[in-house]
Design an enzyme around this catalytic site. Structure first.
Site, short mmCIF file in Angstrom:
data_model
loop_
_atom_site.label_atom_id
_atom_site.label_comp_id
_atom_site.label_asym_id
_atom_site.label_seq_id
_atom_site.Cartn_x
_atom_site.Cartn_y
_atom_site.Cartn_z
N GLU A 1 4.16 -4.34 7.64
CA GLU A 1 3.72 -4.09 8.18
C GLU A 1 3.27 -3.59 9.82
O GLU A 1 3.32 -2.51 10.01
CB GLU A 1 1.74 -3.84 7.55
CG GLU A 1 1.41 -3.85 6.83
CD GLU A 1 1.98 -5.21 5.31
OE1 GLU A 1 0.84 -5.43 4.26
OE2 GLU A 1 2.43 -6.18 6.29
N GLU B 1 0.25 -9.08 0.01
CA GLU B 1 -1.68 -9.78 0.13
C GLU B 1 -1.83 -10.37 -1.37
O GLU B 1 -2.97 -10.66 -1.89
CB GLU B 1 -1.93 -8.93 0.30
CG GLU B 1 -1.92 -9.25 2.21
CD GLU B 1 -2.16 -8.02 2.79
OE1 GLU B 1 -3.10 -8.28 3.66
OE2 GLU B 1 -1.81 -6.95 2.30
N ALA C 1 0.90 -1.38 -0.12
CA ALA C 1 -0.50 -0.36 0.16
C ALA C 1 1.07 1.41 0.74
O ALA C 1 1.97 1.52 0.08
CB ALA C 1 -1.01 0.06 1.57
N GLY D 1 0.79 -4.80 0.82
CA GLY D 1 0.02 -5.38 0.29
C GLY D 1 0.26 -5.85 -1.12
O GLY D 1 -0.30 -6.65 -2.42
N1 T1G Z 1 4.26 2.95 -0.27
C1 T1G Z 1 4.69 4.46 -0.03
N2 T1G Z 1 6.33 4.96 -0.35
C2 T1G Z 1 6.88 3.41 -0.46
C3 T1G Z 1 7.12 2.76 -0.11
C4 T1G Z 1 5.62 2.54 0.63
N3 T1G Z 1 4.62 0.98 0.59
N4 T1G Z 1 7.73 1.92 -0.20
C5 T1G Z 1 9.27 2.65 -0.18
N5 T1G Z 1 8.40 3.54 -0.25
C6 T1G Z 1 9.16 5.35 -1.07
C7 T1G Z 1 10.20 5.37 0.06
O1 T1G Z 1 9.54 6.71 0.97
C8 T1G Z 1 11.18 6.39 -1.37
O2 T1G Z 1 10.94 8.04 -1.37
C9 T1G Z 1 10.85 5.23 -2.68
O3 T1G Z 1 10.21 4.30 -2.25
C10 T1G Z 1 12.64 4.26 -2.51
O4 T1G Z 1 12.29 3.20 -1.27
C11 T1G Z 1 -3.16 -3.68 2.66
C12 T1G Z 1 -1.66 -1.52 4.61
C13 T1G Z 1 10.59 -1.70 -1.00
C14 T1G Z 1 12.45 -2.95 0.67
O5 T1G Z 1 5.91 -1.95 4.36
O6 T1G Z 1 10.37 -1.65 3.04
O7 T1G Z 1 0.41 -3.04 2.14
O8 T1G Z 1 12.47 8.40 -0.29
O9 T1G Z 1 14.53 4.30 -0.47
O10 T1G Z 1 16.38 0.79 -0.28
O11 T1G Z 1 -1.44 -4.37 3.93
O12 T1G Z 1 11.04 0.60 0.64
O13 T1G Z 1 12.97 7.66 -3.04
O14 T1G Z 1 11.54 9.87 -2.10
O15 T1G Z 1 13.37 2.22 0.74
O16 T1G Z 1 15.38 0.11 -2.60
C15 T1G Z 1 3.92 -2.26 3.53
C16 T1G Z 1 8.16 -0.72 2.82
C17 T1G Z 1 3.07 -1.07 2.92
C18 T1G Z 1 7.45 -1.92 2.45
C19 T1G Z 1 12.28 -0.88 -0.92
N6 T1G Z 1 4.81 -2.07 3.00
N7 T1G Z 1 9.03 -0.21 2.00
O17 T1G Z 1 13.81 -0.73 -0.65
O18 T1G Z 1 14.30 2.16 -0.84
S1 T1G Z 1 1.73 -1.17 3.59
C20 T1G Z 1 6.23 -2.21 3.58
C21 T1G Z 1 10.78 -0.89 1.70
C22 T1G Z 1 0.98 -2.74 3.51
C23 T1G Z 1 -1.04 -3.35 3.52
C24 T1G Z 1 -0.72 -2.43 4.65
C25 T1G Z 1 11.55 -0.43 1.25
C26 T1G Z 1 12.05 -0.98 -0.05
P1 T1G Z 1 11.64 8.30 -1.44
P2 T1G Z 1 13.80 2.93 -0.57
P3 T1G Z 1 14.94 0.59 -1.29
#
Ligand code: T1G
Ligand code: NAD
Length: 725
Positions: free
Chosen positions: A124, A104, A61, A101
């Protein structure tokens, strides 16, 4: 286009395209609904493949949408239900990452194919929430409750090979994953998809299930110290056992909302984005992260293979950067070599478990006593004893043997970078790279710019930090930099609280209940009380440099607590001595036990100084210790040593065990309210004018005066202020 669709014979390939991580924002969700609807309706389509562009399936998400109404448009769970119900087989082609997500979505597909280097997970919990689109219900139906809990509660990224072993994915391929998915899709056209619709499956129970879930929850309570998300994840998975899918989904929704109401998700998501933002550094000269190219670091050297040097060598080797490790003499070299090789073996075992070949991704470490062997290295990190003269001697040698454009870095915990750089011909290539112990595990790297340090040197050190898997934070040069500087007033208050009636375990309990991994006294016992004692002796605060007749509890007219010095004079250096603030089973022991001797010693100390002990009060302990630290945080911002509150919070969240579900010291101050913090400090300082560290900082007063703006506005205030100052 947020998602595209193409036809490969009878297989429709829908590709999510939303750089950089294919976050499932509202526009992406709408695009998936549209493309999937088209593919379902199209009679020529017999099967569907779901893939992601830019080398990633999806990071889940869009976290930025959580606080907005965009989240309420077409829900991901509804999309998942549609995909799962599809009569045409749907195969997920996973590349890079399928997280939250994203996984999922893949779990709603009937089959999952992953590329060998990809990772999947439901992280999450790391941003204070729980999977909210069926992950807590479909994953246990696929891999069972224990395995699902291990993935969800720890929020770990599971490598593809392991995901195959535990049953999350059906196939792992080396080559093009989309082609492999199309291949698989063709073979399952017309097959019975019944059991592949995970939500229709049942999670069986067994006689130990409830006690297993209870034990897991008890362990999580201890391990995550006040963070609510792990417990919510367990309750959601518990709701999957022997229950229809809909029951579990309702539970997931309800738990998501109750978590949101705790404020913890907001704190952890602030921490998530702060860790990304600190990488976008700025320099007082106006230089910025995206205006200067870093130099490549192909080879490195580490000077000193003690506690820190060996961890730093491993971090470099793990990033596939060959290392030359240098020590002062043969016995120290042999000692260091053994330790480094043991750590390298462990790294190799981990890689083999992930199906990777160590030779391909773990660089070599070469050992030497000869400085001239460093003549070609790109990057040198010094980690010898914390002594200015010794460090200057090392830098003189490095300046004479290293190539002119070699970067010379010091791992000092707080000595003056400019003074160290002053003995070299190229001070613009000197920078502080302050790792945290153990350096091969702790994620934080404090990068300390000296007065002459060039933007290219900063860019190179910051980029290397990311390459080593660290969160690198750029800070200015001042005694003790940021992390250790804020620790001073925090530990000072902890010591005063002992004088006033507390025992070490009272203070530690209050801060561990707050969420700290370790209270101040257990932490000091771990680090060794002699480290601080030696630096206080160097500063003339204790030992034979203290002028005759100086009152025991005063230094330079300010309050001083000699209690820690008195313990050190008795050899109570902490864990390494088997006794310090606590007693341990043996020297080097790890298990801290309250020590009746310390209790008695403190009471005698109070009697000697006619101090009437006060009962310990956890709230007061928190205010005194945390507000002292926060106040110093405001001073660091005033001095321009940290460029924004996020920098301080990332440092404390990743280097000092500050609980992420409270966002960090400055974020915490913004939730408590700067007016409250100011009040408490003001009150205390009026009653204790001889404790200058508790005099409210100018920036704190300024922020309170303008009504305590939200933390995201502090950086501007800091900017305005530092420009004025
Ligand atoms: N949403 C929005 N922005 C995101 C994002 C996300 N999920 N993940 C990364 N970004 C942005 C980040 O801020 C950065 O932005 C750029 O992407 C590159 O990220 C319904 C509710 C995927 C392993 O927890 O762990 O799904 O600084 O620098 O080192 O159940 O990002 O360039 O402007 O980290 O290569 C669950 C979170 C969401 C994964 C990549 N997902 N992301 O790492 O790059 S909740 C997460 C990460 C959800 C559902 C629920 C890592 C990465 P900017 P980065 P990276
Ligand atoms: P340590 O005492 O464990 O190791 C220092 C090493 O330097 C020893 O192995 C010693 O043999 C070697 N050494 C000394 N003189 C040398 C010389 N002339 N040439 C080559 N090697 C020499 O110390 P440590 O805890 O690893 O600390 C090293 C540095 O890192 C210090 O500046 C310290 O302040 C800093 N630091 C320590 C920690 C920590 O938690 N220990 C954390 C961050 C930074």
């Amino acid at each position: 286009m947020a998602a595209t669709r193409r036809l490969s014979h009878t297989v429709a390939v829908i590709t999510i395209n939303h750089p950089p991580v294919n976050a499932l924002s509202s526009s992406v969700r709408h695009a998936i609904v549209k493309e999937f609807g088209e593919a379902t309706k199209d009679p020529s389509v017999k099967a569907i493949v779901l893939a992601g562009a830019n080398g990633k399936f999806s990071a889940g998400a869009d976290i930025r949408e959580f606080a907005t109404s965009a989240l309420k448009t077409v829900s991901l769970e509804d999309i998942n239900a549609t995909i799962e119900a599809s009569r045409k087989p749907v195969v997920a082609a996973i590349e890079g990452v399928a997280l939250g997500g994203g996984l999922e979505l893949a779990l709603a597909c009937h089959f999952r194919v992953a590329s060998a280097q990809s990772r999947v997970g439901l992280p999450e919990v790391l941003i204070g929430i729980l999977p909210a689109a069926g992950g807590t219900q479909r994953l246990p139906r696929l891999i069972g409750v224990p395995a699902a809990l291990d993935v969800i509660v720890r929020g770990r990224h599971v490598p593809a090979t392991e995901a195959l072993q535990i049953g999350i994915v059906d196939e792992v391929v080396q080559g093009n994953v989309v082609n492999a998915a199309i291949q698989l899709a063709r073979t399952v056209i017309g097959t019975d998809l019944g059991k592949r619709r995970l939500s229709t499956n049942f999670v069986p129970s067994n006689p130990n299930m409830e006690s297993f879930l209870d034990t897991t929850a008890e362990k999580a309570k201890k391990q995550f110290r006040g963070a609510q998300a792990p417990l919510a994840c367990i309750e959601a998975v518990r709701a999957s056992v022997q229950k229809p899918y809909q029951h579990g989904i309702e539970k997931e929704k309800q738990l998501f909302l109750s978590l949101w109401a705790t404020g913890q998700p907001q704190a952890q998501q602030y921490a998530f984005f702060s860790e990304r933002n600190v990488g976008k550094w700025t320099h007082p000269s106006g230089g910025r992260w995206d205006t200067i190219a870093p130099k490549p670091v192909r080879t490195a050297a580490v000077i000193g293979l003690g506690t820190m040097g060996r961890g730093i060598a491993i971090s470099l080797a793990r990033a596939n950067i060959p290392v030359i490790a240098l020590e002062q003499d043969a016995s120290q070299l042999e000692f260091g070599k053994k330790a480094v090789n043991a750590l390298l073996e462990r790294e190799a075992e981990k890689l083999i478990k992930q199906g990777l070949t160590p030779a391909a991704s773990l660089a070599s470490v070469r050992f030497t006593l000869d400085f001239t062997e460093l003549c070609d290295v790109d990057f040198v990190i010094e980690a010898v004893y914390e002594n200015m003269e010794l460090k200057k001697e090392i830098f003189r040698k490095l300046a004479s043997v290293c190539k002119p454009d070699a970067f010379l870095c010091t791992n000092t915990s707080g000595l003056d970078i400019d003074e160290i750089a002053s003995v070299t011909k190229h001070p613009h290539l000197v920078i502080g790279t302050h790792f945290f112990s153990p350096a091969n595990i702790m994620r934080l790297l404090e990068v300390v710019r000296g007065h002459h340090t060039s933007l290219m040197t900063i860019a190179t050190a910051m980029t290397l930090g990311k390459t080593l898997g660290k969160v690198a934070v750029l800070v200015g040069n001042c005694p003790l930099f940021v992390g250790n500087r804020l620790l001073g007033p925090y530990l000072e208050q902890a010591n005063y609280l002992l004088e006033e009636g507390c025992n070490p375990e009272d203070v530690d309990r209050a801060l561990e209940d707050f969420g700290f991994a370790m209270g101040p006294f257990r932490m000091m016992d771990l680090a060794g009380l002699d480290v601080g004692w030696r630096s206080r002796m160097e500063k003339g605060l204790t030992g034979n440099k203290v002028p005759e007749g100086t009152p025991a509890r005063q230094r330079h007219g300010n309050r001083y607590s000699p209690v820690a010095d008195m313990l050190c004079e008795l050899g109570r250096f902490g864990q390494k001595a088997g006794k310090g603030w606590y007693q341990y089973e043996k020297p080097g022991g790890r298990f801290a036990q309250p020590d009746p001797w310390v209790k008695d010693f403190l009471q005698k100390y109070r009697d000697t100084h006619q101090i009437k002990p006060r009962p310990s009060n956890p709230e007061l302990i928190l205010e005194r210790c945390l507000y002292a630290l926060i106040n110093e945080g405001f001073r660091v911002l005033e001095d321009g040593i940290a460029s924004g509150p996020e920098d301080i919070d990332v440092i404390y969240n990743n280097g000092y065990g500050w609980p992420k579900h409270r966002g960090g010291p400055m974020y915490y101050a913004s939730t408590v309210g700067v007016a409250k913090v100011l009040d408490v400090l003001d009150q205390y300082h009026k009653e204790n004018p001889d404790v200058p560290s508790m005099k409210p900082a100018f920036l704190l007063k300024k922020l309170a005066a303008v009504g305590g703006p939200p933390i995201k506005e502090w950086r501007t205030q800091v900017g305005k202020l530092t420009n004025k100052l």
